[in-house]
Write a protein that holds these residues in place. Structure first.
Motif, PDB file in Angstrom:
ATOM      1  N   CYS A   1      42.574  12.278  36.501  1.00 45.95           N
ATOM      2  CA  CYS A   1      44.033  12.439  36.542  1.00 45.95           C
ATOM      3  C   CYS A   1      44.494  13.721  35.855  1.00 45.95           C
ATOM      4  O   CYS A   1      45.511  14.293  36.243  1.00 45.95           O
ATOM      5  CB  CYS A   1      44.711  11.221  35.925  1.00 45.95           C
ATOM      6  SG  CYS A   1      44.270   9.677  36.767  1.00 45.95           S
TER       7      CYS A   1
ATOM      8  N   CYS B   1      45.022  16.373  38.341  1.00 45.17           N
ATOM      9  CA  CYS B   1      45.738  15.962  39.553  1.00 45.17           C
ATOM     10  C   CYS B   1      47.186  16.475  39.549  1.00 45.17           C
ATOM     11  O   CYS B   1      47.898  16.292  38.566  1.00 45.17           O
ATOM     12  CB  CYS B   1      45.740  14.443  39.657  1.00 45.17           C
ATOM     13  SG  CYS B   1      46.615  13.839  41.109  1.00 45.17           S
TER      14      CYS B   1
ATOM     15  N   CYS C   1      52.594   9.636  38.762  1.00 46.89           N
ATOM     16  CA  CYS C   1      51.719   8.570  39.278  1.00 46.89           C
ATOM     17  C   CYS C   1      51.674   7.382  38.318  1.00 46.89           C
ATOM     18  O   CYS C   1      51.250   7.545  37.165  1.00 46.89           O
ATOM     19  CB  CYS C   1      50.316   9.125  39.494  1.00 46.89           C
ATOM     20  SG  CYS C   1      49.162   7.877  40.145  1.00 46.89           S
TER      21      CYS C   1
END
Ligand code: SF4
Length: 224
Positions: free
Chosen positions: A210, A213, A219
């Motif tokens: 993550c 990302c 998210c």
């Protein structure tokens, strides 16, 4: 104030632009001909693209990447050529079923096949042994240029974690969620699926990375 972070809700279009900005254009599907797309769509079942590419290279080197050549190749030889893609016995049967269909129904002419309207073409593909929804839509989009959104395991994983899709929904329900939200455009669907594949391979993996990302701050990481 309860100290909880407010997570901005992304749209499916937002996700596309963020992924494209991060990964760049993908020019998916990597194939020289529509028939190569068909073969790749079968060989990629339950494996990675890297393994699929090795199998396709073997078929090319053996001059076997045509419907007639696949029909004429001994079963064991065909299995050997596509072995890098895994499940090579069942995939050899599936390739043969595809090529027998193309020969019997269209005399191996994909041009003739491409004259079918969307609904009939998809039904015909689904009637071939080994072709399910995802494989049929890979072929519909990338071999025949029809605006159908491809749903694969990466799509379920990434958009499930983003909280934008219930990953347990049926294939056609997830497909409709995308097709109802973003324009029915072949180039867009083509590129979006390529981005999903690269993102699922490189970042939103089984163990997601993550911190690398572009969707991280928006998210909710459902199920991570
Ligand atoms: S932030 Fe993490 S879980 Fe969410 S999409 Fe990115 S890699 Fe996947």
């Amino acid at each position: 104030m309860n100290g909880e972070r407010t997570i901005p809700q992304l749209s499916l279009t937002d996700v596309y632009h963020l992924l494209r900005g991060h990964h760049g254009p993908q020019k998916w599907w990597p194939a020289d001909t529509p028939f190569e797309v068909m073969v790749g769509a079968i060989l990629v079942q339950r494996t990675t693209w890297a393994n699929t590419r090795r199998a396709i290279e073997n078929l090319k080197l053996a001059d076997t990447l045509s419907p007639g050549a696949i029909r004429d190749t001994q079963e064991e030889e065909l299995q050997k050529l596509i072995r890098p893609s895994g499940f090579f016995r069942s995939k050899a049967r599936k390739l043969r079923a595809l090529c027998e269909f193309l020969g019997e129904r269209y005399g191996d002419s994909l041009e003739a096949m491409s004259e079918r309207p969307d609904g009939e073409l998809r039904e015909e593909l689904l009637s071939i042994y080994g072709v399910g929804d995802e494989t049929a839509d890979d072929i519909m989009l990338y071999a025949f240029g029809r605006p159908l959104f491809v749903v694969d395991a990466y799509t379920r994983r990434i958009f499930g974690r983003l909280g934008l899709v219930d990953r347990k929904l049926k294939y056609t329900d997830i497909q409709s969620a995308f097709q109802d939200s973003i324009p029915r455009d072949v180039a867009l669907y083509n590129e979006y699926h390529g981005l999903i594949v690269v993102h699922g391979n490189s970042t939103c993996k089984t163990r997601p990375v993550c911190s690398e990302c572009p969707l991280d701050t928006a998210c909710p990481k459902v199920g991570v």
